[in-house]
Design a protein around this motif. Structure first.
Motif, short mmCIF file in Angstrom:
data_model
loop_
_atom_site.label_atom_id
_atom_site.label_comp_id
_atom_site.label_asym_id
_atom_site.label_seq_id
_atom_site.Cartn_x
_atom_site.Cartn_y
_atom_site.Cartn_z
N SER A 259 -8.98 -3.04 -2.05
CA SER A 259 -7.56 -2.67 -1.95
C SER A 259 -6.70 -3.87 -1.60
CB SER A 259 -7.39 -1.57 -0.89
OG SER A 259 -8.12 -0.41 -1.24
N LEU A 260 -7.18 -4.75 -0.72
CA LEU A 260 -6.39 -5.92 -0.34
C LEU A 260 -6.29 -6.92 -1.49
CD1 LEU A 260 -7.50 -6.54 3.35
CD2 LEU A 260 -5.37 -5.54 2.51
N VAL A 261 -7.33 -7.03 -2.31
CA VAL A 261 -7.25 -7.90 -3.49
C VAL A 261 -6.17 -7.39 -4.44
CG1 VAL A 261 -8.48 -8.66 -5.55
CG2 VAL A 261 -9.61 -8.76 -3.34
N GLU A 262 -6.12 -6.06 -4.61
CA GLU A 262 -5.10 -5.48 -5.48
C GLU A 262 -3.70 -5.72 -4.92
OE1 GLU A 262 -6.03 -1.41 -6.41
OE2 GLU A 262 -8.17 -1.82 -6.34
N VAL A 263 -3.55 -5.60 -3.59
CA VAL A 263 -2.24 -5.83 -2.98
C VAL A 263 -1.85 -7.30 -3.11
CG1 VAL A 263 -0.99 -5.84 -0.79
CG2 VAL A 263 -2.43 -3.90 -1.39
N SER A 264 -2.81 -8.22 -2.95
CA SER A 264 -2.50 -9.66 -3.03
C SER A 264 -2.05 -10.08 -4.42
CB SER A 264 -3.72 -10.49 -2.61
OG SER A 264 -4.78 -10.31 -3.53
N SER A 265 -2.45 -9.32 -5.46
CA SER A 265 -2.01 -9.64 -6.82
C SER A 265 -0.60 -9.16 -7.09
CB SER A 265 -2.97 -9.02 -7.84
OG SER A 265 -2.87 -7.60 -7.82
N LEU A 266 -0.02 -8.36 -6.17
CA LEU A 266 1.35 -7.84 -6.28
C LEU A 266 1.53 -6.92 -7.47
CD1 LEU A 266 3.46 -11.03 -5.39
CD2 LEU A 266 2.63 -9.23 -3.87
N SER A 267 0.45 -6.33 -7.95
CA SER A 267 0.51 -5.41 -9.07
C SER A 267 0.44 -3.98 -8.54
CB SER A 267 -0.63 -5.66 -10.05
OG SER A 267 -0.66 -4.67 -11.05
N GLU A 268 1.54 -3.24 -8.66
CA GLU A 268 1.62 -1.85 -8.21
C GLU A 268 1.12 -1.71 -6.77
OE1 GLU A 268 2.92 0.56 -10.04
OE2 GLU A 268 3.22 -0.72 -11.80
N TRP A 269 1.60 -2.58 -5.88
CA TRP A 269 1.12 -2.57 -4.50
C TRP A 269 1.88 -1.61 -3.60
CZ3 TRP A 269 4.25 -3.82 -0.37
CH2 TRP A 269 5.48 -4.40 -0.68
N SER A 270 3.10 -1.23 -3.99
CA SER A 270 3.92 -0.39 -3.11
C SER A 270 3.31 0.98 -2.83
CB SER A 270 5.33 -0.25 -3.68
OG SER A 270 5.30 0.16 -5.03
N PRO A 271 2.64 1.69 -3.79
CA PRO A 271 2.01 2.98 -3.42
C PRO A 271 0.96 2.84 -2.32
CG PRO A 271 2.19 2.80 -5.80
CD PRO A 271 2.56 1.47 -5.24
N TYR A 272 0.28 1.69 -2.23
CA TYR A 272 -0.68 1.47 -1.15
C TYR A 272 0.04 1.48 0.20
CZ TYR A 272 -3.91 0.04 -4.84
OH TYR A 272 -4.72 0.01 -5.95
N MET A 273 1.21 0.86 0.24
CA MET A 273 1.97 0.83 1.49
C MET A 273 2.54 2.20 1.81
SD MET A 273 5.25 -1.59 2.48
CE MET A 273 6.30 -0.79 1.25
N TRP A 274 3.03 2.92 0.81
CA TRP A 274 3.61 4.23 1.06
C TRP A 274 2.57 5.22 1.60
CZ3 TRP A 274 6.23 4.15 -4.38
CH2 TRP A 274 7.32 3.28 -4.35
N SER A 275 1.35 5.17 1.06
CA SER A 275 0.31 6.09 1.53
C SER A 275 -0.01 5.85 3.00
CB SER A 275 -0.95 5.94 0.68
OG SER A 275 -1.49 4.63 0.81
N VAL A 276 0.02 4.60 3.44
CA VAL A 276 -0.25 4.29 4.85
C VAL A 276 0.95 4.67 5.71
CG1 VAL A 276 -0.63 2.37 6.44
CG2 VAL A 276 -1.91 2.48 4.32
N MET A 277 2.16 4.51 5.20
CA MET A 277 3.35 4.87 5.98
C MET A 277 3.46 6.37 6.21
SD MET A 277 6.14 2.34 4.15
CE MET A 277 7.52 3.15 4.94
N ASP A 278 2.80 7.19 5.39
CA ASP A 278 2.88 8.65 5.53
C ASP A 278 1.78 9.22 6.41
OD1 ASP A 278 5.06 8.56 3.88
OD2 ASP A 278 3.98 9.14 2.06
N ILE A 279 0.94 8.38 7.01
CA ILE A 279 -0.14 8.87 7.88
C ILE A 279 0.47 9.54 9.11
CG2 ILE A 279 -2.02 8.17 9.41
CD1 ILE A 279 -2.73 6.02 7.42
#
Length: 512
Positions: free
Chosen positions: A62-82
């Motif tokens: 997941s962090l490799v995908e975020v570091s590529s900046l490709s469609e990374w915002s849904p990863y952040m939104w899912s954590v913000m809704d915990i």
């Protein structure tokens, strides 16, 4: 480190019911239809629907995908809704967790990955041996790159007298140059006003305006041909201008004198209008210098491009062999799949730009019950997709793509790094313009006895009071003796790198 931290912080917290309004205690039985039209009920399941951090492998992926900046915002939104463990997600219940992604992107994507590019540039420098050069040797190396962009100018000879001399005075004047440049900008501004569903009267106005500009540029070309004759075609930019004018004239005659309706030919002729913008390159020295630098870097990029094409061919064949049978989903579709060599090649070129590559990775890892895996029919993916996409991300994008960027940056740094060269680029341009007076044909060679006169011309360009010719000649002999130039008196002084280095040393010592 970040994967371990996120695993301890978010492990087990991203589970949710397939009806996101329900907590775990309520997530059982069958889901009721939301509308009366829906007759199909589905069982309620408490599961992790997307990327998670339950183990070190998933967290790192997941962090490799975020570091590529490709469609990374849904990863952040899912954590913000915990919200709480075993509770349904609530919007922005843990909004402070977004700071982790912001810090991670700043450090990893903007800093560490750029360090990766810097390491590639440094290795290119080491392989070329520049890092082992002394200060004087580095000056020589920098001057080589700059001199590749400096060429002798083929000066047009003015006609002796008569109408051609008068026209020559007009086309070489500064106001005429500004008039043509302003016409190009105005023509581009009118072309930019074209839009869909525009009134017919505006379409007619644009056609008439374009015809006026075409006539203006045609008169410019005819005036230059009349004044310069065969010298007009010695300049590549003049040839380019002439081709644009002839292409626009051909399209105009095709539309007005015939009933020709082939849209392809008409579209090609309209491209000549747009290509007029490129004429700005010949008149904007800064932009022209950037283009020349980019063209100078193309030979160095050729080997990298060939190796990248070979790498993409290997991955294309591999992708067709392993993923041609995977079912269509949200991202994997008719426009993005490995079901043929052509579609796989297009998809890999898309992956080279990191366009939703992580979505493709997830869908090519699809497993039952989301797909069917039987001896008769198999449309599931495999875990091999993780190794396939991650290796392509590292090799094709992180290495080859950034290697091409490093080559271009290296050439631009040589062209603009003027403080370490013997003379700035502006001083070399002075030398080029002074050279024209002694070498009007642009052959690149002058007799060595004309060097004092060349230096005198340079001095007159930089200072109103020129140095006395006899003192200039003495200074020339003195500096030739000081810098030990080969054969300064009898052999021709050509614009080779060695001769230009000697000449630059002479100019730098005389200017000091």
């Amino acid at each position: 480190i970040n994967a371990e931290y996120m695993g301890g912080l978010f492990s087990g917290h991203l589970y949710q019911c397939n009806n996101v309004r329900l907590d775990r205690a309520e997530c059982h039985g069958l889901d009721m239809p939301l509308t009366p039209d829906v007759r199909l009920l589905k069982p309620l399941v408490w599961t992790n629907p997307g990327p998670h951090y339950d183990n070190i492998g998933s967290a790192m992926l997941s962090l490799v995908e975020v570091s590529s900046l490709s469609e990374w915002s849904p990863y952040m939104w899912s954590v913000m809704d915990i919200s709480e463990l075993h509770q349904a997600p609530r919007r922005d219940a843990s909004a402070s967790y977004s700071l982790f992604f912001v810090v991670f992107i700043l450090i990893d994507s903007f800093y560490i990955i750029n360090l990766f590019v810097a390491v590639i540039i440094e290795n290119i420098t080491r392989q070329s041996g520049v890092s082992l050069l002394s200060e004087k040797q580095r000056e020589w190396y920098e001057l080589q790159h700059v001199m590749q962009l400096i060429k002798p100018i083929n000066q047009n000879r003015a006609p002796p007298s008569g109408p051609r001399r008068a026209v020559y005075g007009v086309i070489t004047s500064s106001w005429f140059e500004h008039l043509v440049l302003g016409s190009i900008f105005l023509n581009v501004a009118f072309m930019a006003t074209k839009h869909a569903s525009q009134p017919e009267i505006w379409t007619a106005v644009l056609e008439r305006v374009n015809e006026c500009f075409m006539l203006l540029f045609l008169l410019e070309a005819l005036a230059k041909i009349f004044a310069l004759q065969h010298q007009y075609f010695h300049d590549n930019w003049n040839v380019f201008d002439f081709c644009l004018v002839m292409g626009s004239l051909f399209g105009f005659l095709l539309r007005t004198t015939t009933q020709f309706t082939n849209l392809t030919i008409i579209t090609v002729t309209r491209l000549f209008r747009i290509a007029r913008v490129a004429r700005i390159l010949a008149r904007a020295k800064g932009v022209k210098f950037l283009v020349d630098t980019l063209l100078a870097s193309l030979p160095s990029m050729l080997n990298i491009i060939l190796l990248l094409v070979l790498c993409m061919y290997i991955y294309t064949v591999t992708g067709v062999q392993f993923f041609a049978h995977v079912r269509f989903q949200k991202v994997v579709s008719r426009s993005a799949n490995f079901r043929s060599m052509s579609s796989a090649a297009v998809l890999l070129f898309r992956l080279l730009t990191l366009d939703n590559w992580n979505g493709l990775l997830r869908e090519y890892m699809i497993r039952p019950p989301a797909c069917t895996e039987t001896p008769e029919h198999d449309d599931c993916g495999s875990l091999f997709a993780m190794a396939y996409f991650l290796s392509f991300f590292i090799i094709a994008w992180a290495v080859f793509f950034n290697l091409m960027i490093a080559v271009v940056v290296d050439h631009f740094s040589h062209s603009y790094h003027q403080d370490t060269t013997l003379l700035p680029l502006k001083r070399l341009e002075e030398l080029t313009h002074a050279w024209v007076e002694l070498d009007p044909n642009g052959q690149g060679c002058i007799p060595s006895y004309l060097v004092p006169k060349l230096l005198d011309i340079v001095q007159r360009q930089r200072h109103p009071l020129a140095v006395h010719p006899q003192l200039q000649r003495r200074a020339y002999r003195y500096t030739i003796f000081r810098i030990n130039c080969p054969g300064p008196v009898t052999v021709p002084l050509c614009t080779s790198l060695t001769s230009c280095w000697c000449l630059c040393r002479i100019m730098s010592m005389l200017s000091s």
